[in-house]
Design a protein around this motif. Structure first.
Motif, PDB file in Angstrom:
ATOM      1  N   ASP A   1       0.836  -1.217   0.000  1.00  0.00           N
ATOM      2  CA  ASP A   1       0.000   0.000   0.000  1.00  0.00           C
ATOM      3  C   ASP A   1       0.868   1.264   0.000  1.00  0.00           C
ATOM      4  O   ASP A   1       0.569   2.240  -0.716  1.00  0.00           O
ATOM      5  N   ALA A   2       1.913   1.228   0.804  1.00  0.00           N
ATOM      6  CA  ALA A   2       2.808   2.395   0.843  1.00  0.00           C
ATOM      7  C   ALA A   2       3.481   2.607  -0.513  1.00  0.00           C
ATOM      8  O   ALA A   2       3.648   3.743  -0.978  1.00  0.00           O
ATOM      9  N   SER A   3       3.854   1.539  -1.173  1.00  0.00           N
ATOM     10  CA  SER A   3       4.468   1.640  -2.503  1.00  0.00           C
ATOM     11  C   SER A   3       3.500   2.248  -3.509  1.00  0.00           C
ATOM     12  O   SER A   3       3.870   3.048  -4.380  1.00  0.00           O
ATOM     13  N   GLN A   4       2.213   1.817  -3.385  1.00  0.00           N
ATOM     14  CA  GLN A   4       1.209   2.370  -4.278  1.00  0.00           C
ATOM     15  C   GLN A   4       1.037   3.877  -4.053  1.00  0.00           C
ATOM     16  O   GLN A   4       0.877   4.651  -4.996  1.00  0.00           O
ATOM     17  N   ARG A   5       1.081   4.307  -2.782  1.00  0.00           N
ATOM     18  CA  ARG A   5       0.990   5.728  -2.492  1.00  0.00           C
ATOM     19  C   ARG A   5       2.179   6.486  -3.080  1.00  0.00           C
ATOM     20  O   ARG A   5       2.035   7.595  -3.591  1.00  0.00           O
ATOM     21  N   ILE A   6       3.361   5.859  -3.004  1.00  0.00           N
ATOM     22  CA  ILE A   6       4.544   6.502  -3.603  1.00  0.00           C
ATOM     23  C   ILE A   6       4.357   6.659  -5.108  1.00  0.00           C
ATOM     24  O   ILE A   6       4.700   7.696  -5.693  1.00  0.00           O
ATOM     25  N   ARG A   7       3.794   5.633  -5.750  1.00  0.00           N
ATOM     26  CA  ARG A   7       3.531   5.722  -7.195  1.00  0.00           C
ATOM     27  C   ARG A   7       2.562   6.879  -7.499  1.00  0.00           C
ATOM     28  O   ARG A   7       2.738   7.612  -8.478  1.00  0.00           O
ATOM     29  N   GLU A   8       1.520   7.013  -6.678  1.00  0.00           N
ATOM     30  CA  GLU A   8       0.563   8.092  -6.900  1.00  0.00           C
ATOM     31  C   GLU A   8       1.227   9.474  -6.729  1.00  0.00           C
ATOM     32  O   GLU A   8       0.959  10.414  -7.486  1.00  0.00           O
ATOM     33  N   ILE A   9       2.089   9.551  -5.706  1.00  0.00           N
ATOM     34  CA  ILE A   9       2.793  10.830  -5.492  1.00  0.00           C
ATOM     35  C   ILE A   9       3.688  11.154  -6.686  1.00  0.00           C
ATOM     36  O   ILE A   9       3.737  12.295  -7.172  1.00  0.00           O
TER      37      ILE A   9
END
Length: 390
Positions: A350-358
């Protein structure tokens, strides 16, 4: 082009009106002749003809002479008609020549006036000489009168006419200066550097200062300086620089209008000396448009720098992030479904996905929006607001 045509028509109309008027005046002087001896008369008909030719040129002079010629030919008649006409037309021609001579020197001077007076006297002598011996005898009885009227009269009257013409020219020049000054888009004022009094100003200055021209003239220019000490020091420094270097320029100066409204202005001061007296020409521009443009340029530069950094950071972060996400997914497949580590793996994904969105938002930044500042924390770019389509 149209303006030149209008000016030419106006000038021609003036020549015609003045020529006819002075011709009528010359006829009046011819009628009001003075008897100086038995059968000997004196009149100053050639004085108006000479004067109008001197100041207006050939056209007006010949028209004035033409009016006198018509009077002499059709009304008065007599044996002296032809010599009288020759004398008047000679004065018109000589007046035109002296006018051309004066124009080459820039203005009608005393020498031109008295030279024309002498030439008019000689032209009158020519007219009497055409009558033969009898004409010369009459001239011998009247020549002192002609000498005084033509040489002295034309010389003195020309000086008076010159003063009138120069005053009219000066008034016209002032009106042109006033009109051109008022058409300027910048506020312009002329200031006495010794007393700081405003000597002249224009319409744009009245608008900027929120004060009518009548109230600006004679007012101390320092009344529009800001009240705070720092702002006044900036103005004083500019005035001192203009006094030493002759020119000074300032940007973003605080300017206090008549209604106590303080605005930012750009300023140029140029010191000039005319007839031994110093003046300051002050040009004032509202700095609002320039400052807005400068702010827009800075924002564009900031946005470009942020975009370059964001794209570079996204590229650099994406590569190791891909490795991290791939490794976590491999680890997730190896763990049993009931293993407690699954929870940590899911949180990492989930944290990786948030990084991708950022990172995706970083590549879509279209404006610069800063986040709220907190004590001890520097201002930061609000990536969400800066990349929001709304």
């Amino acid at each position: 082009m149209l303006r030149r045509l209008r000016d030419g028509r106006r000038r021609n109309a003036r020549h015609i009106v003045n020529g006819l008027a002075f011709g009528v005046l010359a006829v009046g002087l011819a009628i009001a002749r003075i008897q100086v001896a038995p059968d000997v008369f004196f009149d100053a008909r050639n004085v108006p003809v000479a004067l109008i030719a001197l100041f207006e040129g050939w056209t007006a002079g010949l028209l004035a002479g033409g009016v006198v010629t018509l009077y002499r030919w059709w009304w008065l008649g007599g044996v002296g008609t032809v010599p009288g006409i020759v004398s008047v037309l000679a004065v018109s021609v000589v007046g035109g020549l002296v006018h051309w001579w004066a124009i080459r020197h820039g203005r009608v001077g005393t020498g031109h006036a008295f030279a024309l007076g002498v030439a008019t006297f000689l032209a009158t002598l020519l007219g009497y000489a055409l009558l033969g011996h009898a004409g010369l005898e009459k001239f011998a009885a009247t020549w002192p009168h002609f000498l005084i009227a033509y040489v002295g009269g034309i010389g003195l009257l020309a000086g008076l006419f010159r003063d009138v013409v120069e005053r009219e020219d000066l008034y016209a020049a002032q009106q042109r200066f006033r009109a051109l000054l008022d058409e300027a888009s910048e506020a312009i004022r002329i200031v006495d550097p010794a007393s700081h009094r405003i000597l002249e100003t224009n319409r744009a200055d009245s608008t900027l200062s929120e004060c009518a021209r009548e109230r600006l003239l004679g007012r101390d220019a320092r009344d529009f300086w800001p009240e705070d000490a720092d702002g006044r020091r900036r103005w004083e420094a500019l005035a001192a620089e203009a006094a030493v270097a002759g020119v000074a320029t300032g940007f973003g100066l605080p300017y206090r209008a008549a209604a106590s409204t303080v605005r930012s202005v750009d300023l140029t001061i140029r010191r000039v000396v005319h007839d031994g007296r110093a003046y300051e020409i002050v040009m004032i521009r509202d700095a609002g448009a320039r400052e807005a443009l400068d702010a827009a340029r800075r924002e564009v530069l900031d946005l470009r720098a942020i975009t370059l950094v964001a794209n570079a950071a996204a590229h650099e972060i994406n590569n190791p992030l891909t490795v991290i996400v791939g490794s976590i997914e491999l680890l997730q497949r190896r763990l049993p479904a009931e293993a407690p580590e699954i929870r940590w793996v899911d949180r990492a994904i989930d944290a990786s996905q948030r990084i991708r969105e950022i990172i995706a938002r970083m590549t879509r930044i279209t404006r610069v929006e800063a986040s709220g500042t907190f004590p001890g924390v520097p201002a930061m770019l609000d990536i969400r607001r800066s990349s929001d389509d709304n």
